[in-house]
Motif scaffolding. Sequence first.
Motif, PDB file in Angstrom:
ATOM      1  N   SER A  17      -8.384 -15.146 -17.802  1.00 11.64           N
ATOM      2  CA  SER A  17      -7.242 -14.321 -17.431  1.00 11.64           C
ATOM      3  C   SER A  17      -7.685 -13.093 -16.656  1.00 11.64           C
ATOM      4  CB  SER A  17      -6.472 -13.869 -18.683  1.00 11.64           C
ATOM      5  OG  SER A  17      -5.939 -14.960 -19.403  1.00 11.64           O
ATOM      6  N   LEU A  18      -6.797 -12.622 -15.811  1.00 13.69           N
ATOM      7  CA  LEU A  18      -6.945 -11.362 -15.105  1.00 13.69           C
ATOM      8  C   LEU A  18      -5.581 -10.708 -14.995  1.00 13.69           C
ATOM      9  CD1 LEU A  18      -9.341 -12.191 -12.122  1.00 13.69           C
ATOM     10  CD2 LEU A  18      -9.853 -10.683 -14.040  1.00 13.69           C
ATOM     11  N   ARG A  19      -5.588  -9.404 -14.807  1.00 15.96           N
ATOM     12  CA  ARG A  19      -4.333  -8.678 -14.631  1.00 15.96           C
ATOM     13  C   ARG A  19      -4.472  -7.675 -13.495  1.00 15.96           C
ATOM     14  NH1 ARG A  19      -1.595  -4.608 -18.940  1.00 15.96           N
ATOM     15  NH2 ARG A  19      -3.294  -3.357 -18.064  1.00 15.96           N
ATOM     16  N   PRO A  20      -4.387  -8.143 -12.263  1.00 16.47           N
ATOM     17  CA  PRO A  20      -4.410  -7.192 -11.146  1.00 16.47           C
ATOM     18  C   PRO A  20      -3.230  -6.240 -11.205  1.00 16.47           C
ATOM     19  CG  PRO A  20      -4.768  -9.435 -10.366  1.00 16.47           C
ATOM     20  CD  PRO A  20      -4.327  -9.530 -11.790  1.00 16.47           C
ATOM     21  N   SER A  21      -3.445  -5.050 -10.703  1.00 16.22           N
ATOM     22  CA  SER A  21      -2.394  -4.054 -10.669  1.00 16.22           C
ATOM     23  C   SER A  21      -2.144  -3.601  -9.239  1.00 16.22           C
ATOM     24  CB  SER A  21      -2.748  -2.846 -11.545  1.00 16.22           C
ATOM     25  OG  SER A  21      -3.913  -2.196 -11.073  1.00 16.22           O
ATOM     26  N   CYS A  22      -0.929  -3.149  -8.997  1.00 17.36           N
ATOM     27  CA  CYS A  22      -0.522  -2.613  -7.706  1.00 17.36           C
ATOM     28  C   CYS A  22       0.034  -1.222  -7.949  1.00 17.36           C
ATOM     29  CB  CYS A  22       0.517  -3.520  -7.061  1.00 17.36           C
ATOM     30  SG  CYS A  22       1.237  -2.886  -5.526  1.00 17.36           S
ATOM     31  N   ALA A  23      -0.757  -0.217  -7.636  1.00 16.53           N
ATOM     32  CA  ALA A  23      -0.327   1.162  -7.789  1.00 16.53           C
ATOM     33  C   ALA A  23       0.436   1.596  -6.550  1.00 16.53           C
ATOM     34  CB  ALA A  23      -1.529   2.069  -8.022  1.00 16.53           C
ATOM     35  N   VAL A  24       1.654   2.044  -6.744  1.00 18.54           N
ATOM     36  CA  VAL A  24       2.539   2.413  -5.645  1.00 18.54           C
ATOM     37  C   VAL A  24       2.700   3.919  -5.622  1.00 18.54           C
ATOM     38  CG1 VAL A  24       4.835   2.146  -4.642  1.00 18.54           C
ATOM     39  CG2 VAL A  24       3.762   0.230  -5.835  1.00 18.54           C
ATOM     40  N   SER A  25       2.519   4.504  -4.471  1.00 16.70           N
ATOM     41  CA  SER A  25       2.737   5.930  -4.301  1.00 16.70           C
ATOM     42  C   SER A  25       3.654   6.172  -3.114  1.00 16.70           C
ATOM     43  CB  SER A  25       1.414   6.677  -4.110  1.00 16.70           C
ATOM     44  OG  SER A  25       0.717   6.216  -2.967  1.00 16.70           O
ATOM     45  N   GLY A  26       4.358   7.281  -3.145  1.00 15.51           N
ATOM     46  CA  GLY A  26       5.237   7.658  -2.058  1.00 15.51           C
ATOM     47  C   GLY A  26       6.661   7.173  -2.182  1.00 15.51           C
ATOM     48  N   PHE A  27       6.913   6.250  -3.092  1.00 18.72           N
ATOM     49  CA  PHE A  27       8.246   5.696  -3.270  1.00 18.72           C
ATOM     50  C   PHE A  27       8.359   5.162  -4.695  1.00 18.72           C
ATOM     51  CE2 PHE A  27      12.209   5.126  -1.577  1.00 18.72           C
ATOM     52  CZ  PHE A  27      12.297   4.731  -0.245  1.00 18.72           C
ATOM     53  N   SER A  28       9.380   5.566  -5.388  1.00 19.00           N
ATOM     54  CA  SER A  28       9.599   5.087  -6.745  1.00 19.00           C
ATOM     55  C   SER A  28       9.934   3.607  -6.759  1.00 19.00           C
ATOM     56  CB  SER A  28      10.725   5.874  -7.409  1.00 19.00           C
ATOM     57  OG  SER A  28      11.105   5.290  -8.634  1.00 19.00           O
ATOM     58  N   LEU A  29       9.465   2.914  -7.774  1.00 19.58           N
ATOM     59  CA  LEU A  29       9.801   1.506  -7.936  1.00 19.58           C
ATOM     60  C   LEU A  29      11.287   1.283  -8.155  1.00 19.58           C
ATOM     61  CD1 LEU A  29       6.847   0.283 -10.186  1.00 19.58           C
ATOM     62  CD2 LEU A  29       7.158  -0.088  -7.731  1.00 19.58           C
ATOM     63  N   ASN A  30      12.006   2.317  -8.514  1.00 18.55           N
ATOM     64  CA  ASN A  30      13.451   2.212  -8.677  1.00 18.55           C
ATOM     65  C   ASN A  30      14.185   2.058  -7.353  1.00 18.55           C
ATOM     66  OD1 ASN A  30      13.444   2.477 -11.537  1.00 18.55           O
ATOM     67  ND2 ASN A  30      13.218   4.695 -11.317  1.00 18.55           N
ATOM     68  N   TYR A  31      13.464   2.178  -6.237  1.00 18.57           N
ATOM     69  CA  TYR A  31      14.105   2.129  -4.928  1.00 18.57           C
ATOM     70  C   TYR A  31      13.512   1.088  -3.990  1.00 18.57           C
ATOM     71  CZ  TYR A  31      16.227   6.433  -6.538  1.00 18.57           C
ATOM     72  OH  TYR A  31      16.939   7.357  -7.264  1.00 18.57           O
ATOM     73  N   ILE A  32      12.523   0.355  -4.436  1.00 24.38           N
ATOM     74  CA  ILE A  32      11.923  -0.669  -3.597  1.00 24.38           C
ATOM     75  C   ILE A  32      11.708  -1.942  -4.401  1.00 24.38           C
ATOM     76  CG2 ILE A  32      10.786   0.985  -2.078  1.00 24.38           C
ATOM     77  CD1 ILE A  32       8.161   0.348  -3.585  1.00 24.38           C
ATOM     78  N   ALA A  33      11.568  -3.036  -3.682  1.00 27.84           N
ATOM     79  CA  ALA A  33      11.143  -4.293  -4.264  1.00 27.84           C
ATOM     80  C   ALA A  33       9.673  -4.514  -3.950  1.00 27.84           C
ATOM     81  CB  ALA A  33      11.977  -5.454  -3.714  1.00 27.84           C
ATOM     82  N   VAL A  34       8.940  -5.037  -4.910  1.00 32.41           N
ATOM     83  CA  VAL A  34       7.513  -5.274  -4.735  1.00 32.41           C
ATOM     84  C   VAL A  34       7.197  -6.706  -5.122  1.00 32.41           C
ATOM     85  CG1 VAL A  34       5.180  -4.629  -5.438  1.00 32.41           C
ATOM     86  CG2 VAL A  34       6.926  -2.865  -5.139  1.00 32.41           C
ATOM     87  N   GLY A  35       6.489  -7.389  -4.252  1.00 29.17           N
ATOM     88  CA  GLY A  35       6.075  -8.749  -4.513  1.00 29.17           C
ATOM     89  C   GLY A  35       4.571  -8.873  -4.628  1.00 29.17           C
ATOM     90  N   TRP A  36       4.145  -9.906  -5.326  1.00 32.58           N
ATOM     91  CA  TRP A  36       2.751 -10.320  -5.345  1.00 32.58           C
ATOM     92  C   TRP A  36       2.621 -11.582  -4.505  1.00 32.58           C
ATOM     93  CZ3 TRP A  36      -1.730  -8.167  -6.607  1.00 32.58           C
ATOM     94  CH2 TRP A  36      -1.727  -7.066  -7.470  1.00 32.58           C
ATOM     95  N   LEU A  37       1.657 -11.576  -3.613  1.00 30.16           N
ATOM     96  CA  LEU A  37       1.385 -12.695  -2.732  1.00 30.16           C
ATOM     97  C   LEU A  37      -0.103 -12.989  -2.769  1.00 30.16           C
ATOM     98  CD1 LEU A  37       3.536 -10.536  -1.273  1.00 30.16           C
ATOM     99  CD2 LEU A  37       3.724 -12.430   0.345  1.00 30.16           C
ATOM    100  N   ARG A  38      -0.471 -14.157  -2.274  1.00 33.51           N
ATOM    101  CA  ARG A  38      -1.887 -14.492  -2.206  1.00 33.51           C
ATOM    102  C   ARG A  38      -2.164 -15.354  -0.986  1.00 33.51           C
ATOM    103  NH1 ARG A  38      -2.783 -18.925  -7.133  1.00 33.51           N
ATOM    104  NH2 ARG A  38      -1.684 -20.682  -6.112  1.00 33.51           N
ATOM    105  N   GLN A  39      -3.423 -15.333  -0.572  1.00 35.18           N
ATOM    106  CA  GLN A  39      -3.871 -16.180   0.522  1.00 35.18           C
ATOM    107  C   GLN A  39      -5.222 -16.772   0.157  1.00 35.18           C
ATOM    108  OE1 GLN A  39      -4.018 -14.345   4.391  1.00 35.18           O
ATOM    109  NE2 GLN A  39      -3.948 -16.335   5.407  1.00 35.18           N
ATOM    110  N   GLY A  40      -5.234 -18.061  -0.074  1.00 35.30           N
ATOM    111  CA  GLY A  40      -6.464 -18.765  -0.361  1.00 35.30           C
ATOM    112  C   GLY A  40      -7.195 -19.138   0.911  1.00 35.30           C
TER     113      GLY A  40
END
Length: 123
Positions: A17-40
Motif C-alpha cells: 500500500s501507498l498513500r500519495p498526497s496532494c497538497a493544495v495551496s492558493g485555493f481552498s478545496l471548498n472551491y475547486i475539484a481535484v482529481g488523481w490521474l496517472r500515466q504508466g
Amino acid sequence: QLKLVESGGGLVQPGGSLRPSCAVSGFSLNYIAVGWLRQGPGKEREVLSCISSSGDITDYADSVKGRFTLYRDNAKNTVYLQMDSLKPEDTAVYYCARRYRTCAAERSMFNSWGQGTQVTVSS
C-alpha cells in the motif's frame, strides 16, 4: 497562484500500500475539484478518481476500483489517494490536477497540474 504538490510515492512490493498526497495551496478545496490521474510507461494519462468542491467523489477507472480510495482533509487542504493491493501494472507517475468545481473523466478537462510522484510496484 494555485499550486499542487504531490508526494508519498515510492517503491513498494506487489500487494502493498501507498498513500500519495496532494497538497493544495492558493485555493481552498471548498472551491475547486481535484482529481488523481496517472500515466504508466507508454500509456495515456488516465483519470482515476476526482472529488468535487462539494465533496462528491467519482471513480472513473475500473482497473483500480475497490483498491484505490480518494479522500480529502479540508483542514490540511490536502487530497489523498489510498492505494491498496498494488499490482505491477499500477507502476506509473501519479498526478493530481484541478478543475474549477466539478469533476470530469477526461484529462484534457483539467487545467492545472502538479509535478507528479513516481510509484513503482515491483518485487
